[in-house]
Design a protein around this motif. Structure first.
Motif, PDB file in Angstrom:
ATOM      1  N   HIS A  74       0.225  -3.684   2.046  1.00 62.49           N
ATOM      2  CA  HIS A  74       0.860  -2.675   0.784  1.00 62.49           C
ATOM      3  C   HIS A  74      -0.251  -1.522   0.839  1.00 62.49           C
ATOM      4  O   HIS A  74      -1.659  -1.907   0.162  1.00 62.49           O
ATOM      5  CB  HIS A  74       0.402  -3.336  -0.728  1.00 62.49           C
ATOM      6  CG  HIS A  74       2.211  -4.529  -0.218  1.00 62.49           C
ATOM      7  ND1 HIS A  74       2.969  -3.946  -0.546  1.00 62.49           N
ATOM      8  CD2 HIS A  74       2.261  -5.209   0.655  1.00 62.49           C
ATOM      9  CE1 HIS A  74       4.321  -5.160  -0.308  1.00 62.49           C
ATOM     10  NE2 HIS A  74       3.783  -5.834   0.594  1.00 62.49           N
ATOM     11  N   PHE A  75       0.193  -0.003   0.881  1.00 59.74           N
ATOM     12  CA  PHE A  75      -1.389   0.734   1.047  1.00 59.74           C
ATOM     13  C   PHE A  75      -2.130   0.800  -0.675  1.00 59.74           C
ATOM     14  O   PHE A  75      -3.279   1.177  -0.794  1.00 59.74           O
ATOM     15  CB  PHE A  75      -0.391   1.927   1.082  1.00 59.74           C
ATOM     16  CG  PHE A  75      -0.614   2.611   2.431  1.00 59.74           C
ATOM     17  CD1 PHE A  75      -1.487   2.663   3.051  1.00 59.74           C
ATOM     18  CD2 PHE A  75       1.485   2.199   2.698  1.00 59.74           C
ATOM     19  CE1 PHE A  75      -1.315   1.942   4.905  1.00 59.74           C
ATOM     20  CE2 PHE A  75       1.163   2.369   4.159  1.00 59.74           C
ATOM     21  CZ  PHE A  75       0.441   2.950   5.247  1.00 59.74           C
ATOM     22  N   THR A  76      -0.894   0.395  -1.755  1.00 64.41           N
ATOM     23  CA  THR A  76      -1.449   0.770  -3.521  1.00 64.41           C
ATOM     24  C   THR A  76      -0.632   0.069  -4.095  1.00 64.41           C
ATOM     25  O   THR A  76      -0.024   0.987  -4.981  1.00 64.41           O
ATOM     26  CB  THR A  76      -0.923   2.630  -4.103  1.00 64.41           C
ATOM     27  OG1 THR A  76      -0.008   2.574  -3.911  1.00 64.41           O
ATOM     28  CG2 THR A  76      -2.165   3.184  -2.836  1.00 64.41           C
ATOM     29  N   PRO A  77      -0.805  -1.132  -4.272  1.00 63.80           N
ATOM     30  CA  PRO A  77       0.111  -1.973  -4.706  1.00 63.80           C
ATOM     31  C   PRO A  77       0.389  -2.041  -6.213  1.00 63.80           C
ATOM     32  O   PRO A  77       0.902  -2.241  -7.284  1.00 63.80           O
ATOM     33  CB  PRO A  77      -0.164  -3.592  -4.223  1.00 63.80           C
ATOM     34  CG  PRO A  77      -1.694  -3.577  -4.300  1.00 63.80           C
ATOM     35  CD  PRO A  77      -1.680  -1.911  -3.258  1.00 63.80           C
ATOM     36  N   GLU A  78      -0.693  -1.349  -6.883  1.00 66.25           N
ATOM     37  CA  GLU A  78      -0.567  -0.906  -8.380  1.00 66.25           C
ATOM     38  C   GLU A  78      -0.073   0.342  -8.704  1.00 66.25           C
ATOM     39  O   GLU A  78       0.371   0.159 -10.206  1.00 66.25           O
ATOM     40  CB  GLU A  78      -2.235  -1.639  -8.995  1.00 66.25           C
ATOM     41  CG  GLU A  78      -2.283  -3.015  -8.758  1.00 66.25           C
ATOM     42  CD  GLU A  78      -1.371  -4.057  -9.357  1.00 66.25           C
ATOM     43  OE1 GLU A  78      -1.023  -3.749 -10.211  1.00 66.25           O
ATOM     44  OE2 GLU A  78      -1.229  -5.028  -8.403  1.00 66.25           O
ATOM     45  N   ALA A  79       0.147   1.187  -7.952  1.00 63.01           N
ATOM     46  CA  ALA A  79      -0.130   2.222  -7.834  1.00 63.01           C
ATOM     47  C   ALA A  79       1.830   2.705  -8.438  1.00 63.01           C
ATOM     48  O   ALA A  79       2.545   1.291  -8.610  1.00 63.01           O
ATOM     49  CB  ALA A  79       0.412   3.481  -6.948  1.00 63.01           C
ATOM     50  N   ARG A  80       1.998   3.201  -9.758  1.00 60.11           N
ATOM     51  CA  ARG A  80       3.672   3.049 -10.160  1.00 60.11           C
ATOM     52  C   ARG A  80       4.817   3.823  -8.967  1.00 60.11           C
ATOM     53  O   ARG A  80       5.759   2.890  -8.383  1.00 60.11           O
ATOM     54  CB  ARG A  80       3.925   5.288 -10.755  1.00 60.11           C
ATOM     55  CG  ARG A  80       5.638   4.875 -11.328  1.00 60.11           C
ATOM     56  CD  ARG A  80       5.452   6.041 -12.380  1.00 60.11           C
ATOM     57  NE  ARG A  80       5.219   7.078 -11.616  1.00 60.11           N
ATOM     58  CZ  ARG A  80       6.591   7.589 -10.783  1.00 60.11           C
ATOM     59  NH1 ARG A  80       7.644   7.587 -11.080  1.00 60.11           N
ATOM     60  NH2 ARG A  80       5.879   9.035 -10.198  1.00 60.11           N
ATOM     61  N   VAL A  81       4.368   3.832  -7.868  1.00 57.82           N
ATOM     62  CA  VAL A  81       5.093   5.130  -6.837  1.00 57.82           C
ATOM     63  C   VAL A  81       3.833   4.270  -5.548  1.00 57.82           C
ATOM     64  O   VAL A  81       2.846   4.592  -5.202  1.00 57.82           O
ATOM     65  CB  VAL A  81       5.641   6.091  -6.193  1.00 57.82           C
ATOM     66  CG1 VAL A  81       6.530   5.861  -5.188  1.00 57.82           C
ATOM     67  CG2 VAL A  81       6.301   6.001  -7.212  1.00 57.82           C
ATOM     68  N   ALA A  82       4.673   2.758  -4.329  1.00 60.85           N
ATOM     69  CA  ALA A  82       3.354   2.075  -3.880  1.00 60.85           C
ATOM     70  C   ALA A  82       4.374   2.029  -2.897  1.00 60.85           C
ATOM     71  O   ALA A  82       4.980   0.684  -2.536  1.00 60.85           O
ATOM     72  CB  ALA A  82       2.923   0.262  -4.237  1.00 60.85           C
ATOM     73  N   PRO A  83       4.012   2.503  -0.995  1.00 62.70           N
ATOM     74  CA  PRO A  83       4.252   2.537   0.124  1.00 62.70           C
ATOM     75  C   PRO A  83       4.035   1.461   0.980  1.00 62.70           C
ATOM     76  O   PRO A  83       2.722   1.166   0.373  1.00 62.70           O
ATOM     77  CB  PRO A  83       4.615   3.970   0.260  1.00 62.70           C
ATOM     78  CG  PRO A  83       2.870   4.381   0.165  1.00 62.70           C
ATOM     79  CD  PRO A  83       3.340   3.967  -1.238  1.00 62.70           C
ATOM     80  N   PHE A  84       4.732   0.581   1.383  1.00 64.81           N
ATOM     81  CA  PHE A  84       4.331  -0.665   1.927  1.00 64.81           C
ATOM     82  C   PHE A  84       5.001  -0.850   3.293  1.00 64.81           C
ATOM     83  O   PHE A  84       6.143   0.701   3.995  1.00 64.81           O
ATOM     84  CB  PHE A  84       4.113  -1.611   1.720  1.00 64.81           C
ATOM     85  CG  PHE A  84       6.184  -1.976   1.310  1.00 64.81           C
ATOM     86  CD1 PHE A  84       6.659  -2.914   2.913  1.00 64.81           C
ATOM     87  CD2 PHE A  84       6.493  -1.628   0.290  1.00 64.81           C
ATOM     88  CE1 PHE A  84       8.158  -2.676   2.438  1.00 64.81           C
ATOM     89  CE2 PHE A  84       8.242  -1.623   0.628  1.00 64.81           C
ATOM     90  CZ  PHE A  84       8.658  -2.434   1.143  1.00 64.81           C
ATOM     91  N   VAL A  85       4.528  -0.808   4.399  1.00 61.65           N
ATOM     92  CA  VAL A  85       4.440  -1.092   6.270  1.00 61.65           C
ATOM     93  C   VAL A  85       4.218  -2.666   6.440  1.00 61.65           C
ATOM     94  O   VAL A  85       3.834  -3.042   5.561  1.00 61.65           O
ATOM     95  CB  VAL A  85       4.328  -0.477   7.410  1.00 61.65           C
ATOM     96  CG1 VAL A  85       4.585   0.880   6.385  1.00 61.65           C
ATOM     97  CG2 VAL A  85       2.455  -0.349   7.548  1.00 61.65           C
ATOM     98  N   GLY A  86       5.221  -2.779   7.730  1.00 61.70           N
ATOM     99  CA  GLY A  86       5.441  -4.041   8.137  1.00 61.70           C
ATOM    100  C   GLY A  86       5.421  -4.120   9.432  1.00 61.70           C
ATOM    101  O   GLY A  86       6.950  -3.797  10.103  1.00 61.70           O
ATOM    102  N   ALA A  87       5.199  -4.829  10.621  1.00 62.50           N
ATOM    103  CA  ALA A  87       5.785  -5.606  11.217  1.00 62.50           C
ATOM    104  C   ALA A  87       5.649  -7.305  11.304  1.00 62.50           C
ATOM    105  O   ALA A  87       5.019  -7.667  11.114  1.00 62.50           O
ATOM    106  CB  ALA A  87       4.925  -4.703  12.824  1.00 62.50           C
ATOM    107  N   GLY A  88       6.919  -7.494  13.093  1.00 61.83           N
ATOM    108  CA  GLY A  88       7.084  -9.040  12.185  1.00 61.83           C
ATOM    109  C   GLY A  88       8.446  -9.748  13.273  1.00 61.83           C
ATOM    110  O   GLY A  88       8.726  -8.895  14.553  1.00 61.83           O
ATOM    111  N   LEU A  89       9.064 -10.679  13.694  1.00 59.09           N
ATOM    112  CA  LEU A  89      10.138 -11.026  14.352  1.00 59.09           C
ATOM    113  C   LEU A  89      10.987 -11.806  13.772  1.00 59.09           C
ATOM    114  O   LEU A  89      11.235 -11.924  12.541  1.00 59.09           O
ATOM    115  CB  LEU A  89       8.714 -12.798  14.943  1.00 59.09           C
ATOM    116  CG  LEU A  89       9.803 -13.246  15.781  1.00 59.09           C
ATOM    117  CD1 LEU A  89       9.927 -12.062  17.522  1.00 59.09           C
ATOM    118  CD2 LEU A  89       9.245 -14.632  16.205  1.00 59.09           C
ATOM    119  N   ASN A  90      12.058 -11.264  14.710  1.00 59.31           N
ATOM    120  CA  ASN A  90      13.477 -11.887  14.032  1.00 59.31           C
ATOM    121  C   ASN A  90      14.280 -12.733  14.810  1.00 59.31           C
ATOM    122  O   ASN A  90      13.938 -12.158  16.400  1.00 59.31           O
ATOM    123  CB  ASN A  90      14.571 -10.755  13.645  1.00 59.31           C
ATOM    124  CG  ASN A  90      16.184 -10.847  13.857  1.00 59.31           C
ATOM    125  OD1 ASN A  90      16.249 -10.411  14.878  1.00 59.31           O
ATOM    126  ND2 ASN A  90      16.005 -10.852  12.377  1.00 59.31           N
TER     127      ASN A  90
END
Length: 205
Positions: free
Chosen positions: A110-126
């Motif tokens: 999570h790039f900016t979790p406390e910002a009003r608009v907060a982008p995030f990216v992730g990767a994993g297993l399905n």
């Protein structure tokens, strides 16, 4: 809608990491929402390439729980009620349907979790498990089975502050391939590889 999902992934990946307070290690969040599973347009050809397969989309409620291993870094488990997909073959029409559950485990930043608009990216297993297959039309009375699948999952989105929680808009790409059997005989492989996109409300606890 697929274009919207791809745009959302691109925006989240390219969003600047503006200064903001980090999400604390040890925190939990829960996200309740609904998501559309939208398989890619070409889902493979069965019976030595003679039967083009088409798999329909499905919208269902979802829940995701995330635990923050450290500031801004969390591990998330996605779950849902069973998705239902219609199965069609060109020239034969509707030949059946199946249900599936796609639990997905992702490591997320999570790039900016406390910002009003907060982008995030992730990767994993399905992991995707198929069940309650049925047949109709040209395959009525036959036994259809789709094999379970393991594959990579990519995730991106934005959290928008809303009251005491956040509105989440997100999209995932999942690598899902399933062996298709009819009366025990393998017909081929269904290449589903869907985009999964939707919205949820997120609260911390």
């Amino acid at each position: 809608m697929r274009a919207y999902a791809l745009s959302l992934i691109a925006c989240a990946c390219l969003a600047p990491a503006l200064p903001a307070a980090a999400q604390s290690a040890g925190d939990w969040t829960i996200a309740l929402g609904a998501h559309q599973v939208d398989p890619k347009s070409d889902n493979g050809r069965l019976a030595d390439g003679t039967l083009p397969l088409s798999i329909g989309g499905s919208l269902r409620p979802t829940i995701a729980v995330e635990y923050f291993l450290r500031d801004r870094v969390g591990i998330e488990l996605l779950a849902a009620t069973p998705f239902r997909h219609d199965l069609d073959i060109a020239g034969l029409g509707r030949i059946g349907s199946t249900r599936h559950l796609p639990p997905t485990l992702s490591l997320q930043y999570h790039f900016t979790p406390e910002a009003r608009v907060a982008p995030f990216v992730g990767a994993g297993l399905n992991y995707t498990t198929f069940f309650e297959e049925d047949t109709r039309g040209a395959l009525a009375g036959s036994k259809l089975a789709l094999g379970d699948s393991w594959g990579l999952a990519l995730h991106a989105g934005i959290d928008i502050r809303a009251g005491r929680g956040k509105l989440r808009l997100d999209a995932r790409w999942m690598d899902i391939e399933s062996d298709v059997r009819l009366d025990g005989v393998k017909l081929g492989t269904a290449r589903i590889d869907p985009l999964v996109y939707g919205a949820a409300y997120v609260r911390g606890f």
